[in-house]
Design a protein around this motif. Structure first.
Motif, PDB file in Angstrom:
ATOM      1  N   LEU A 247       0.907  -1.273   0.018  1.00  0.00           N
ATOM      2  CA  LEU A 247       0.153   0.052   0.136  1.00  0.00           C
ATOM      3  C   LEU A 247       0.783   1.212  -0.024  1.00  0.00           C
ATOM      4  O   LEU A 247       0.459   2.354  -0.515  1.00  0.00           O
ATOM      5  CB  LEU A 247      -1.064   0.068   1.254  1.00  0.00           C
ATOM      6  N   HIS A 248       2.060   1.145   0.488  1.00  0.00           N
ATOM      7  CA  HIS A 248       3.151   2.352   0.640  1.00  0.00           C
ATOM      8  C   HIS A 248       3.952   2.148  -0.451  1.00  0.00           C
ATOM      9  O   HIS A 248       4.455   3.230  -0.888  1.00  0.00           O
ATOM     10  CB  HIS A 248       3.724   2.175   2.057  1.00  0.00           C
ATOM     11  N   TYR A 249       4.659   1.199  -0.814  1.00  0.00           N
ATOM     12  CA  TYR A 249       5.695   1.121  -1.810  1.00  0.00           C
ATOM     13  C   TYR A 249       5.545  -0.059  -2.870  1.00  0.00           C
ATOM     14  O   TYR A 249       4.739  -0.929  -2.439  1.00  0.00           O
ATOM     15  CB  TYR A 249       6.910   0.750  -1.046  1.00  0.00           C
ATOM     16  N   LEU A 250       5.929   0.145  -4.029  1.00  0.00           N
ATOM     17  CA  LEU A 250       5.920  -0.751  -5.135  1.00  0.00           C
ATOM     18  C   LEU A 250       6.635  -2.100  -5.070  1.00  0.00           C
ATOM     19  O   LEU A 250       6.313  -3.291  -5.194  1.00  0.00           O
ATOM     20  CB  LEU A 250       6.325  -0.160  -6.469  1.00  0.00           C
ATOM     21  N   ASP A 251       7.858  -1.822  -4.399  1.00  0.00           N
ATOM     22  CA  ASP A 251       8.924  -2.791  -3.865  1.00  0.00           C
ATOM     23  C   ASP A 251      10.028  -2.178  -3.379  1.00  0.00           C
ATOM     24  O   ASP A 251       9.907  -1.063  -2.921  1.00  0.00           O
ATOM     25  CB  ASP A 251       9.332  -3.503  -5.737  1.00  0.00           C
ATOM     26  N   LYS A 252      11.016  -3.163  -2.908  1.00  0.00           N
ATOM     27  CA  LYS A 252      12.086  -2.540  -2.210  1.00  0.00           C
ATOM     28  C   LYS A 252      12.782  -1.288  -2.705  1.00  0.00           C
ATOM     29  O   LYS A 252      13.429  -0.536  -2.294  1.00  0.00           O
ATOM     30  CB  LYS A 252      12.975  -3.635  -1.818  1.00  0.00           C
ATOM     31  N   PHE A 253      12.902  -1.693  -4.344  1.00  0.00           N
ATOM     32  CA  PHE A 253      13.724  -0.011  -5.020  1.00  0.00           C
ATOM     33  C   PHE A 253      12.830   0.860  -4.605  1.00  0.00           C
ATOM     34  O   PHE A 253      13.332   2.155  -4.566  1.00  0.00           O
ATOM     35  CB  PHE A 253      13.828  -0.738  -6.298  1.00  0.00           C
ATOM     36  N   ASP A 254      11.648   0.912  -5.196  1.00  0.00           N
ATOM     37  CA  ASP A 254      10.809   2.141  -4.607  1.00  0.00           C
ATOM     38  C   ASP A 254      10.917   2.600  -3.317  1.00  0.00           C
ATOM     39  O   ASP A 254      10.984   3.907  -2.994  1.00  0.00           O
ATOM     40  CB  ASP A 254       9.062   1.649  -4.664  1.00  0.00           C
ATOM     41  N   LEU A 255      11.176   1.832  -2.085  1.00  0.00           N
ATOM     42  CA  LEU A 255      11.349   2.182  -0.793  1.00  0.00           C
ATOM     43  C   LEU A 255      12.839   2.868  -0.636  1.00  0.00           C
ATOM     44  O   LEU A 255      12.735   3.848  -0.103  1.00  0.00           O
ATOM     45  CB  LEU A 255      11.313   0.993   0.060  1.00  0.00           C
ATOM     46  N   LEU A 256      13.601   2.112  -1.225  1.00  0.00           N
ATOM     47  CA  LEU A 256      15.349   2.832  -1.168  1.00  0.00           C
ATOM     48  C   LEU A 256      15.068   4.254  -1.933  1.00  0.00           C
ATOM     49  O   LEU A 256      15.453   5.290  -1.448  1.00  0.00           O
ATOM     50  CB  LEU A 256      15.976   1.981  -1.990  1.00  0.00           C
TER      51      LEU A 256
ATOM     52  N   ALA B 123      23.383  -0.465  -4.090  1.00  0.00           N
ATOM     53  CA  ALA B 123      22.139  -0.264  -4.811  1.00  0.00           C
ATOM     54  C   ALA B 123      21.728   1.321  -4.548  1.00  0.00           C
ATOM     55  O   ALA B 123      21.138   1.890  -5.383  1.00  0.00           O
ATOM     56  CB  ALA B 123      20.946  -0.943  -4.612  1.00  0.00           C
ATOM     57  N   SER B 124      22.233   1.736  -3.677  1.00  0.00           N
ATOM     58  CA  SER B 124      21.749   3.302  -3.388  1.00  0.00           C
ATOM     59  C   SER B 124      22.547   4.177  -4.456  1.00  0.00           C
ATOM     60  O   SER B 124      23.553   4.078  -4.579  1.00  0.00           O
ATOM     61  CB  SER B 124      22.174   3.643  -2.012  1.00  0.00           C
ATOM     62  N   GLN B 125      21.820   5.276  -4.776  1.00  0.00           N
ATOM     63  CA  GLN B 125      22.315   6.356  -5.285  1.00  0.00           C
ATOM     64  C   GLN B 125      22.431   7.683  -4.585  1.00  0.00           C
ATOM     65  O   GLN B 125      22.629   8.777  -5.133  1.00  0.00           O
ATOM     66  CB  GLN B 125      21.162   6.447  -6.503  1.00  0.00           C
TER      67      GLN B 125
END
Length: 186
Positions: free
Chosen positions: A48-57, A111-113
């Motif tokens: 409900l909050h995020y699409l996936d872990k990448f969206d969260l990141l 993975a972080s930008q």
């Protein structure tokens, strides 16, 4: 009102779980299922909050970068006339200290930008250097910008982490010394 408090609580749980799991296992090994279990929420609630872990990141990176941009918009650059408590870098140190667990989790995640996103913000604040030396301006700007970010990363990953005021004082003192003076302790 109760719904907003519940959302804030859920966000807090997700962030704590994210930090814990990224620091323990790394972002690459993080799964939404692990995150949901650690946060003690349903997977559906996560989605409900995020699409996936990448969206969260990306969400966490956006929050940090936006906050630093806002600090640099609200507060002046440091100068002799500006009190330490009221300049942009001092405020950035305070903010990053409060967010240090998240910042450290992100800087330790390949993975972080975050680094590539925050360096241009710092570069905008320090401005374009004058080209009155043998060093081309873009190199000078990169040296200064990278030095600032490296200092912040080093500071936040120390155990124990120094208070922001102390770190800021070390930072400002270091800016007035040559590399030789820094290494000689003079």
């Amino acid at each position: 009102m109760e719904t907003n408090l519940k959302m804030v609580d859920t966000e807090r749980k997700i962030q704590h779980a994210f930090i814990k799991l990224v620091m323990q296992e790394g972002f690459d090994h993080l799964t939404v299922q692990q995150l949901s279990q650690t946060a003690q929420i349903n997977r559906g609630t996560f989605y409900l909050h995020y699409l996936d872990k990448f969206d969260l990141l990306t969400h966490y990176e956006n929050d940090l970068v936006t906050a630093v941009q806002l600090i640099f918009t609200r507060y002046p650059k440091p100068s002799v006339e500006v009190d330490n408590e009221k300049n942009a870098f001092q405020q950035m140190f305070k903010y990053l200290y409060r967010q240090r667990q998240l910042v450290v989790a992100l800087i330790n995640s390949p993975a972080s930008q975050l680094v590539s996103r925050i360096k241009p913000v710092i570069a905008d604040v320090i401005g374009q250097p004058l080209s009155n030396t043998a060093i081309p301006p873009e190199f000078a700007q990169e040296i200064v910008t990278q030095g600032i970010w490296d200092f912040v990363c080093f500071w936040l990953t120390q155990d124990p982490v120094r208070q922001p005021q102390t770190a800021y004082e070390i930072f400002t003192a270091s800016r007035q010394l040559s590399p030789q003076q820094l290494l000689q302790g003079k």
